[in-house]
Design a protein around this motif. Structure first.
Motif, PDB file in Angstrom:
ATOM      1  N   TRP A 133       0.840  -1.199   0.000  1.00 30.31           N
ATOM      2  CA  TRP A 133       0.000   0.000   0.000  1.00 30.31           C
ATOM      3  C   TRP A 133       0.873   1.247   0.000  1.00 30.31           C
ATOM      4  CZ3 TRP A 133      -4.547  -0.571   4.069  1.00 30.31           C
ATOM      5  CH2 TRP A 133      -5.339  -1.662   3.696  1.00 30.31           C
ATOM      6  N   LEU A 134       0.506   2.172  -0.845  1.00 29.47           N
ATOM      7  CA  LEU A 134       1.159   3.469  -0.808  1.00 29.47           C
ATOM      8  C   LEU A 134       0.068   4.467  -0.415  1.00 29.47           C
ATOM      9  CD1 LEU A 134       3.802   4.982  -1.374  1.00 29.47           C
ATOM     10  CD2 LEU A 134       3.080   5.241  -3.736  1.00 29.47           C
ATOM     11  N   SER A 136      -2.256   4.071   1.484  1.00 26.41           N
ATOM     12  CA  SER A 136      -3.484   3.273   1.578  1.00 26.41           C
ATOM     13  C   SER A 136      -4.035   2.807   0.235  1.00 26.41           C
ATOM     14  CB  SER A 136      -4.586   3.980   2.376  1.00 26.41           C
ATOM     15  OG  SER A 136      -5.274   4.922   1.584  1.00 26.41           O
ATOM     16  N   LEU A 137      -3.313   3.018  -0.864  1.00 26.99           N
ATOM     17  CA  LEU A 137      -3.766   2.458  -2.133  1.00 26.99           C
ATOM     18  C   LEU A 137      -2.867   1.284  -2.516  1.00 26.99           C
ATOM     19  CD1 LEU A 137      -5.773   2.700  -4.482  1.00 26.99           C
ATOM     20  CD2 LEU A 137      -4.038   4.038  -5.689  1.00 26.99           C
TER      21      LEU A 137
END
Lengths: 282, 689
Positions: A133-134, A136-137
């Motif tokens: 996740w970056l 939260s994606l």
């Protein structure tokens, strides 16, 4: 740092991974749901020979179509796939370096490795690893293969699958995939919106059910014939075609809940046979 | 002072699943304390620390040199070790030989089991260093994880790849050989110094880390919303970040149109962020936890916000797709949805549920709810084929209720659908509405009966105790809690039998035998829910009497616990005990009705008069569930008069008919209380002071 275009991101990744010793492979010309289906991963992860490969794979997931109306979901998108066998001890660090090579400040963004037990029931493949996740994606699927084609692997491959669009969103700071710069002066949307809308309509509303049902049967039959003739690659290409026909039927709502596992099981049986043939175990 | 050193083991791994770390640390602590004790080094309390990448075990003050220990080895009993001439027997010679000593070295020792031959053996203990070096690889391999993986050609399995190990004994680095794992290279440091240094880079104490996150969230919420934290999510995030920081983010208000459950589920599942509510409703804010101060910046916040909106947009898409047609349009899809292999489809399940609900409505006097509950049963499982539940399986029921309302179903129906999976666990809330409660009971009975009928549910639980693969135990507890909470007057025997009957040929069992098996299983759960009642036998006494009416069981228990110290309670118990004891001796004989013409002695008449005079009143009190008064009345009617009777009359006389008549009298008196209230003869030591 200048913001990389979609094409430049691919260039950078090719450059980065070829420096790591990867063979830069070209995309498979058959419809597939993910880079894992490419023979450069499916077949090459099976044996005990070391192998390093990287490639872009256009991927189709008919049920994910949103008529170009969703900023994140599409039925056609691009994966960047890396397969390394055996997995290097510092592979996680190498991966983070690849993000840095793309200009992503990994210390200034929330990078998380979130538990994910990956499984591809159609390929009889499974592994353990993470979604990366970056902020939260999910931008990458990171997996240590344990099983492929129903076979416990002797030598463990590490598979890294980048979601190219999502990584570009961060780099270009645009949170709608269609706004991304494909190249300077050309938007991702220019290239894909009509394609995406029409295919969403096709997958959900127009695809011929009878035809796809028949195709599934024919592809399965053809794969079995080719398996008997010891032609692993051609047989496997029909497994992929059968799998895609099933995906279309699924998106069309033509597969009931109880039939689903049976279709998937049929594809898996074929995939296993291809794996066995490839390894010469038949 | 003994020479001691501190010890530290550190296993550094690639990011472990958040749920794996705590159990692994527990395993580590236990293996070390057990290993050290078993090998005679002593009792120690290891301390552990853990992050997503580190498992650390620290033990203070291990002795460097072992003490020579003396160990006692017990051999054969004295009586077989020497013959009558006091010469050692084969057994004694064999024992001595095995232990490498002479028979003359054997000594006699008195034990609780008698006199035994023993020898004292001096043992040179092994050094802690040797022992640790040898045991650590096994301790590491012995950590249990739900799933393990391989990553290199050593074949070593662990939760995720191990990057390095480090074992410090004092300043000395122990040589640990496990798989191909390299040893961490560090400058010479004492374990305590190493820990201190580590603590400067991240919070390795997870309890402190958890508290810090909680405090920061509560601080951030202050002024904008209410203090409420999803503990599960908090527990998970604790093992996702090492140096927690939090920030507040916002999203477009239009997404508040989504049902609250969807917003919460999306935030938790997709981004592990915390929702914020005000006056009981969610507001357009969230709280995110990130790792380290550098990551708490505007760019990261904006990314979180944009990603949340994109995800919520997808949820809106699902919502729109799912609500294009009324919920009930999808009912036929349930024919294709398998409830469980061998138990048919979900469509068949809802057909059974409708009938079971209707049955319960009739039995519990809630017939007026029947139409609504049957409708709710019909709709109860349709949300399983919706997009939203496909995306968020935890929203089953919740979405069903939401979609039922949006499809124009009435509120009772929607609420019942929403509540019927409750309670999901021991701490979970119960259905609030009666309709929800009845549907929930039906669903659970259908589950228990179905899964047990396949011959897996019940047996597995009996064997393993801790496993509950089909939720049988959870369902059984749920049934009891709901019935108790709503005080439904239901006979579970009948209900379970109905549940079995509705499965028809799907379950091939002897109905009565199978019913009793389930009833016993459920009774055991009631026993548990009755709590810590002293004496324990009081619960058994209550469970043995009356019908399987759960609410009544709890009512009787409550009443009797309240009076268990009263003299009249003990007197009643004595009456039950004495009459019960007499009857025990006459099990095989057929005891008929009491014939007054056969009375021979005065006290017989008196006892029987007492029965005739009090019977109606006691039965009436029992019927009104006034168990306290019934007990008082019962004691008053029989205690004195029976005492007198037993002193003067011999029940077990030689005269057959006379004896049977007296037994018949005892039986009537005993049954008057035990059939409906409690078999108090089960109580231990009934003493009337």
């Amino acid at each position: 740092m200048k913001k990389l275009t979609f094409v430049q991101v691919i260039d950078k990744l090719n450059e980065f991974w070829s420096r790591q010793g990867c063979v830069i492979v070209q995309p498979l010309d058959t419809e597939v749901g993910a880079g894992t289906f490419h023979p450069a991963t499916f077949f090459r992860s099976l044996d005990k020979d070391p192998w390093k490969a990287a490639y872009v794979q256009p991927s189709r997931r008919p049920t994910d179509g949103r008529y170009a109306d969703n900023p994140l979901r599409m039925q056609y998108y691009y994966q960047y796939q890396v397969l390394i066998k055996p997995s290097p001890r510092d592979i996680k660090k190498i991966y983070l370096d690849s993000l840095k090579a793309l200009g992503i400040d990994v210390k200034g963004h929330e990078v998380r490795f979130v538990e994910d037990d990956w499984e591809s029931p159609t390929l009889g493949a499974s592994g353990l690893g993470w979604e990366v996740w970056l902020d939260s994606l999910e931008i990458t699927q990171f997996t240590y293969f344990q099983q492929v084609g129903g076979k416990e692997l002797d030598l463990i491959s590490c598979e890294i699958t980048y979601g190219l669009e999502r990584i570009c969103m961060f780099i270009q700071n645009k949170f709608n995939v269609f706004d991304l710069d494909w190249q300077h002066g050309v938007k991702y949307g220019d290239m894909h919106i009509r394609h995406e809308t029409e295919y969403s309509k096709y997958n959900f509303e127009e695809a011929g059910i009878d035809m796809h049902l028949k195709m599934f049967e024919s592809f399965e039959k053809e794969a079995l014939v080719l398996l008997d003739k010891d032609l692993a690659y051609p047989a496997y290409s029909f497994v992929l075609k059968a799998s895609h026909a099933f995906n279309i039927l699924d998106a069309r709502g033509a597969v009931s809940q109880s039939e689903r596992p049976r279709y998937i099981g049929r594809v898996r049986t074929l995939a296993k046979k291809c794996a066995e043939l490839y390894l010469g175990n038949r | 002072m003994k020479d001691t050193r501190d010890f530290l083991l550190e296993i550094a791994t690639e990011d472990m699943p958040a749920g794996y770390v705590r159990p692994a640390l527990k395993d580590l602590e236990q293996s070390f304390s057990k290993g050290l004790e078993a090998s005679g080094i002593g009792k120690f309390s290891p301390v552990s620390f853990g992050t997503k990448n580190l498992l650390i075990c620290y033990i203070k003050g291990l002795p460097v040199a072992p003490e020579a220990s003396s160990k006692e080895i017990v051999g054969p009993p004295k009586r077989i070790a020497f013959d009558k001439d006091n010469n050692p027997t084969k057994q004694a010679i064999g024992f001595a030989k095995n232990q490498g000593v002479e028979t003359g070295d054997l000594k006699v020792k008195k034990t609780s089991k008698g006199e035994y031959m023993v020898i004292q053996k001096k043992e040179q203990g092994r050094t802690a260093k040797e022992l640790l070096q040898e045991k650590i690889p096994d301790i590491i391999k012995g950590i249990r994880f739900p799933k393990t993986m391989r990553w290199d050609d050593s074949g070593l399995k662990f939760a995720r790849p191990i990057e390095s190990v480090l074992a410090l004994f004092g300043k000395e680095r122990l040589n640990i050989k496990i798989g191909n794992v390299p040893q961490k290279k560090v400058a010479p440091l004492f374990p305590s110094q190493y820990l201190k240094k580590l603590k400067k880079t991240c919070m390795i104490d997870w309890k402190k880390r958890k508290k810090k996150i909680k405090d920061k969230i509560l601080k951030a919420v202050k002024g904008i919303g209410e203090k409420a934290i999803d503990e599960n999510l908090l527990g998970e995030v604790t093992f996702m970040v090492d140096s927690p920081e939090v920030f507040v983010g916002e999203f477009d208000k239009k997404f508040l149109d989504l049902p609250g459950g969807v917003l919460k589920a999306s935030m938790a599942k997709h981004q592990r962020i915390f929702p914020v509510s005000k006056n009981g409703r969610l507001i357009n804010k969230f709280i995110a936890v990130v790792d380290g101060k550098k990551r708490k910046n505007n760019k990261v916040r904006k990314n979180y916000e944009k990603i949340l909106e994109a995800k919520l947009k997808d949820s809106l898409f699902f919502l729109n797709e799912d609500t294009k047609n009324p919920l009930s349009d999808n009912i036929l899809q349930l024919k294709d949805l398998i409830f469980h292999k061998g138990l048919g489809s979900m469509f068949e399940k809802i057909e059974r549920l409708k009938k079971l609900c209707s049955f319960i409505c009739d039995k519990s006097g809630e017939s007026s709810l029947k139409t609504d509950i049957e409708r709710a049963a019909e709709l109860s499982k349709i949300d399983l084929v919706t997009h939203m539940v496909g995306e968020f399986p935890s929203l089953q029921g919740v979405m069903g209720g939401e979609y039922a309302l949006r499809s124009g179903e009435n509120k009772n129906v929607a609420t019942a659908v929403r509540e019927h999976y409750l309670p999901q666990g021991a701490d979970d809330g119960l259905p609030q509405s009666k309709a929800g409660a009845i549907l929930a009971i039906s669903d659970k009975i259908d589950n228990v009966v179905g899964f047990s009928g396949m011959g897996v549910g019940m047996e597995k639980i009996k064997i393993s105790g801790s496993l509950d693969p089909f939720g049988t135990r959870r369902n059984a507890f749920g049934i009891i809690r709901i019935i108790k909470d709503k005080s439904f007057r239901l006979n579970l025997d009948e209900l379970i039998e109905k549940g079995i009957e509705l499965y028809g040929v799907k379950i091939k069992v002897d109905t009565v035998k199978f019913r009793n098996q389930i009833v016993d299983y459920v009774k055991d759960r009631i026993d548990f829910l009755m709590g810590d009642v002293r004496p324990l036998e009081l619960k058994k006494a209550v469970l043995k009497s009356g019908s399987f009416d759960v609410a009544d069981i709890f009512k009787r228990q409550e009443a009797l616990v309240g009076i268990k110290e009263e003299r009249y309670f003990l007197e009643a118990a004595k009456v039950v005990e004495r009459t019960g004891n007499i009857l025990k001796g006459a099990k095989k004989e057929k005891i008929g009705e009491v014939e007054e013409g056969l009375f021979k002695e005065g006290p017989e008449r008196l006892v029987w008069d007492a029965y005739l005079n009090s019977k109606n009143k006691i039965q009436d009190l029992i019927k009104k569930e006034k168990y306290d008064e019934a007990t008082r009345e019962y004691a008053g009617a029989f205690y004195e008069v029976l005492h007198d009777f037993f002193g003067k009359v011999l029940v077990n006389t030689e005269d057959g008919p006379l004896r049977l008549n007296r037994l018949a009298m005892m039986k009537a008196i005993n049954a008057l209380y035990t059939e409906r209230v409690a078999d108090l003869a089960l109580l231990p030591q009934i003493v009337v002071k």
